[in-house]
Design an enzyme around this catalytic site. Structure first.
Site, PDB file in Angstrom:
ATOM      1  N   ARG A  26      -8.849  -2.738  -2.625  1.00 21.72           N
ATOM      2  CA  ARG A  26      -9.092  -1.452  -3.271  1.00 21.72           C
ATOM      3  C   ARG A  26     -10.499  -0.979  -2.933  1.00 21.72           C
ATOM      4  O   ARG A  26     -11.450  -1.763  -3.011  1.00 21.72           O
ATOM      5  CB  ARG A  26      -8.930  -1.554  -4.790  1.00 21.72           C
ATOM      6  CG  ARG A  26      -7.545  -1.981  -5.223  1.00 21.72           C
ATOM      7  CD  ARG A  26      -7.432  -2.136  -6.722  1.00 21.72           C
ATOM      8  NE  ARG A  26      -6.152  -2.712  -7.106  1.00 21.72           N
ATOM      9  CZ  ARG A  26      -5.829  -3.061  -8.348  1.00 21.72           C
ATOM     10  NH1 ARG A  26      -6.696  -2.884  -9.327  1.00 21.72           N
ATOM     11  NH2 ARG A  26      -4.636  -3.586  -8.607  1.00 21.72           N
ATOM     12  N   GLN A  46      -4.765 -11.408  -7.026  1.00 22.29           N
ATOM     13  CA  GLN A  46      -4.211 -11.232  -8.371  1.00 22.29           C
ATOM     14  C   GLN A  46      -3.199 -12.331  -8.679  1.00 22.29           C
ATOM     15  O   GLN A  46      -2.400 -12.695  -7.815  1.00 22.29           O
ATOM     16  CB  GLN A  46      -3.500  -9.892  -8.487  1.00 22.29           C
ATOM     17  CG  GLN A  46      -4.404  -8.689  -8.646  1.00 22.29           C
ATOM     18  CD  GLN A  46      -3.605  -7.446  -8.955  1.00 22.29           C
ATOM     19  OE1 GLN A  46      -2.650  -7.129  -8.265  1.00 22.29           O
ATOM     20  NE2 GLN A  46      -3.998  -6.725  -9.990  1.00 22.29           N
ATOM     21  N   ASP A  94      -0.462 -12.051 -10.026  1.00 20.94           N
ATOM     22  CA  ASP A  94       0.388 -10.921 -10.378  1.00 20.94           C
ATOM     23  C   ASP A  94       1.823 -11.380 -10.601  1.00 20.94           C
ATOM     24  O   ASP A  94       2.303 -12.289  -9.918  1.00 20.94           O
ATOM     25  CB  ASP A  94       0.349  -9.923  -9.217  1.00 20.94           C
ATOM     26  CG  ASP A  94       0.560  -8.503  -9.674  1.00 20.94           C
ATOM     27  OD1 ASP A  94       0.743  -8.295 -10.880  1.00 20.94           O
ATOM     28  OD2 ASP A  94       0.539  -7.606  -8.816  1.00 20.94           O
ATOM     29  N   LYS A 137      -0.319   0.230 -20.938  1.00 17.71           N
ATOM     30  CA  LYS A 137      -0.614  -1.195 -20.767  1.00 17.71           C
ATOM     31  C   LYS A 137      -1.395  -1.743 -21.952  1.00 17.71           C
ATOM     32  O   LYS A 137      -2.071  -1.015 -22.681  1.00 17.71           O
ATOM     33  CB  LYS A 137      -1.404  -1.424 -19.485  1.00 17.71           C
ATOM     34  CG  LYS A 137      -2.757  -0.719 -19.419  1.00 17.71           C
ATOM     35  CD  LYS A 137      -3.445  -0.980 -18.085  1.00 17.71           C
ATOM     36  CE  LYS A 137      -4.752  -0.194 -17.974  1.00 17.71           C
ATOM     37  NZ  LYS A 137      -5.444  -0.435 -16.694  1.00 17.71           N
ATOM     38  N   HIS A 172       4.766  -5.273 -15.661  1.00 23.93           N
ATOM     39  CA  HIS A 172       3.706  -5.715 -14.759  1.00 23.93           C
ATOM     40  C   HIS A 172       2.794  -6.624 -15.571  1.00 23.93           C
ATOM     41  O   HIS A 172       2.325  -6.232 -16.643  1.00 23.93           O
ATOM     42  CB  HIS A 172       2.889  -4.531 -14.245  1.00 23.93           C
ATOM     43  CG  HIS A 172       3.699  -3.462 -13.573  1.00 23.93           C
ATOM     44  ND1 HIS A 172       3.616  -3.211 -12.222  1.00 23.93           N
ATOM     45  CD2 HIS A 172       4.580  -2.558 -14.076  1.00 23.93           C
ATOM     46  CE1 HIS A 172       4.417  -2.197 -11.918  1.00 23.93           C
ATOM     47  NE2 HIS A 172       5.007  -1.782 -13.030  1.00 23.93           N
TER      48      HIS A 172
END
Length: 659
Positions: free
Chosen positions: A364, A382, A384, A466, A512
């Site tokens: 990023r 991550q 993730d 989130k 997520h």
């Protein structure tokens, strides 16, 4: 008539628009004297401001925690006046309040240095002592631009040009000095008090753009009382000692350099720590029913358009165009790749929930000025995962993720956790109905758990709301790490479905989930939490073996071999150096355990065991030391078999030979 309602429910009527200061004085002269600002229908305003319609009104004293932002805002103005007093010709640009303080950016041919701060701070104290009133004026736009232009304040002219035409040009005076400002301010400079401190200088590009001029940023902090300031400065001193960048150098874990800004060069010991975190998380995820996958680092633009990243996240992405005229992007997130994996093969309600995890490297773009060691990088890993579930399973899955996250933080020594619910942002995908469902599901999970939480309005991701998990560390700093997001949008955009109990195609709900968040960032947080003195199970080098004499070298190698067979990370120090030098060196490198071996230890098959931070050592039989260290080096919630060797401790003879 204007009716004013006070916090206790009392009301007063006034015949005409009335200033807050007048209302306070009409109640009690002491209230007028103590008040520094007011809340009008919840909006913070200057005490001198007029109230022209019916409103609720609350007066703020300087001691009110809500006034702290005003103290710091006023201090930033005083900083700018002090700088322009002492260094004529310096341009003042912007000076906002930030977490724990304030800063002001200045344009000057010669950048300011730390050596300039004492004189600037002394002049600030003089200005505060003068106790000049803050007064607001509204200027004609062109007059304001002409005046600042005549003073050589080109940045102020640019700021005025950026103010919408329908907004007033507000100017605040403090004595003869004035600044462009939206406000509000307290009543006078004296209300700032003397509990402030300038802390550091740094370079900063104008408006954060590397294509703009470089400015000098002077940071400061301010509090209502000296005791609060002293406590904060002590925390800053402690934070400096814990700085993970310094510890990374001392412990030889990693470094950064300009050839790859915002990316980590991991050294062997740092990579060992990093892999320990992955191994721990892999174990916890496997136990929780996740399957691990891996997706490509670079994927076609069409994928990112389908996901919405190209339209909503483009400025944070690294992209490239190939010779065959195709646009690609380095992945900033793993979720679109996981969507493609989910879509391989037909899914049934019996497959739900399906939990896909990846230690995915993402990229990023962050502005150069925002990069900060491991804590703010451009390339990171991550932990993730994405959970595909039915609507009926949603709340239970949210609760399960929450419990897993909290238990993981506890294993790393974090018990003070705050949860924030971030709701729909202005720029988003999906219908309001889907956002309503997503936000409600997260609220229901938290309320079922009985967990307190705060709401961050408009701070959700563009595809879903989130939960953010904020850790408070050993010296009181907050770190946002884990997240849990509910997403009805991506599965729909990708055409994902499962066959439900009626045989119909149904779009799954997508969760997520990240627990460490960025492994790089979590590593930096851990290092600062423990000041480099990591628990034995995490330490890159768990045991250093130092010999007093070369006659103990063979025994040291044997002990090292037995520790390695038990899965411990060991370093041998057989150099011809004095033992105090070896002890000091390994202590600086934060090795948790040092075994000192000499002729006597070798002859008696003993070890002298010294702990990091302790000047004392204890002499133990080798077998007892091996067993104790083996037990201490096991990760939390560790199962009985030794993962490194595939054997249990009882399966090894203490002489180092297999039974």
């Amino acid at each position: 008539m204007i009716q004013i309602t006070f916090p206790d429910g009392a009301k007063r009527a006034f015949e005409a628009p009335v200033a807050g200061a007048q209302i306070a004085a009409s109640i009690a002269p002491s209230l007028r004297k103590k008040s520094v600002a007011m809340l009008v229908d919840g909006e913070l305003r200057d005490l001198a401001g007029l109230i022209e319609t019916d409103a609720s009104l609350e007066f703020l004293t300087r001691e009110d925690p809500r006034a702290l932002e005003l103290i710091r805002h006023d201090a930033a103005h005083v900083l700018a006046e002090a700088v322009q007093d002492l260094f004529p010709g310096t341009q003042a640009t912007i000076g906002p309040v930030i977490e724990n303080g304030f800063f002001y950016d200045f344009a000057r041919d010669a950048p300011f240095t730390l050596g300039d701060l004492p004189a600037i701070e002394a002049r600030m104290r003089e200005i505060v002592s003068r106790d000049r009133p803050f007064t607001r004026e509204v200027w004609d736009r062109e007059k304001a631009k002409a005046l600042f232009r005549d003073r050589g304040e080109a940045f102020k002219v640019e700021l005025i040009d950026a103010i919408p035409e329908d907004e007033e040009i507000g100017i605040y005076r403090q004595g003869e000095w004035f600044d462009l400002c939206r406000g509000p301010h307290m009543t006078s400079t004296g209300r700032i008090g003397q509990a402030f401190k300038l802390t550091k200088v740094a370079g900063a590009y104008w408006r954060g753009d590397a294509g703009n001029p470089m400015l000098t940023r002077i940071y400061g902090t301010a509090f209502a009382t000296q005791a609060e300031l002293d406590a904060h400065l002590k925390m800053l001193e402690e934070a400096e000692q814990r700085d993970h960048r310094r510890l990374g150098r001392e412990m030889n874990l990693f470094h950064f350099q300009e050839e790859a800004p915002g990316s980590v060069f991991w050294h062997p010991k740092g990579w060992s720590l990093f892999q320990s975190l992955i191994a721990y998380m892999r174990e916890r995820q496997t136990e929780a029913g996740y399957v691990e996958v891996n997706t490509p680092d670079i994927m076609d633009r069409q994928l990112w358009e389908t996901s919405g990243h190209w339209q909503n996240y483009r400025e944070h992405m690294f992209t490239t165009k190939t010779e065959d005229d195709r646009d690609f992007a380095l992945k900033p997130m793993n979720c679109p790749g996981h969507m493609l994996i989910y879509k391989q093969g037909l899914k049934s309600y019996r497959d739900m929930p399906l939990k896909i995890a990846e230690f995915g490297k993402v990229h990023r773009y962050e502005p150069s000025g925002a990069l900060h060691g491991l804590l703010r990088v451009r390339s990171f890993t991550q932990d993730d995962a994405h959970i595909f579930c039915t609507g009926d399973q949603l709340t239970a899955e949210c609760i399960e993720v929450n419990d897993l996250i909290l238990s993981i933080y506890e294993d790393f020594g974090f018990t003070d956790i705050r949860i924030k619910l971030s709701t729909r942002p202005e720029h988003r995908i999906g219908s309001d109905e889907s956002w309503d469902r997503s936000e409600q599901s997260l609220r229901e999970a938290l309320e079922t758990l009985g967990r307190p939480y705060t709401v961050n309005e408009g701070e959700g991701a563009f595809y879903g709301p989130k939960l953010e998990y904020v850790l408070r560390d050993a010296i009181g700093r907050d770190w946002q790490c884990g997240t849990l997001q509910v997403d009805f949008n991506l599965p729909e955009r990708f055409g994902a479905f499962y066959i439900d109990q009626k045989g119909d195609k149904t779009v799954p709900v997508m969760l997520h989930r990240a627990m460490f968040g960025s492994l790089e960032r979590f590593t930096g947080i851990l290092m600062e939490q423990y000041a480099g003195k990591l628990p034995l199970w995490l330490a890159p080098v768990q045991v250093a073996i130092a010999t007093i004499t070369s006659e103990a070298n063979d025994y040291a190698r044997e002990v090292a071999g037995q520790l390695r067979a038990l899965g411990l990370r060991v370093e041998e120090d057989l150099r011809n150096e004095k033992i105090p030098y070896k002890v000091r060196e390994h202590s600086l490198r934060k090795v948790p355990v040092l075994l000192v071996l000499g002729k006597r230890e070798a002859a008696n098959r003993m070890v002298s065991l010294r702990r990091l931070g302790s000047a004392e050592s204890g002499v133990l039989p080798l077998d007892e030391a091996l067993h104790r260290l083996w037990n201490e080096a096991r990760p939390p919630r560790w199962a009985a078999p030794d993962h490194a060797s595939g054997k249990e401790f009882a399966g090894l003879s203490l002489a180092g030979n297999a039974v």
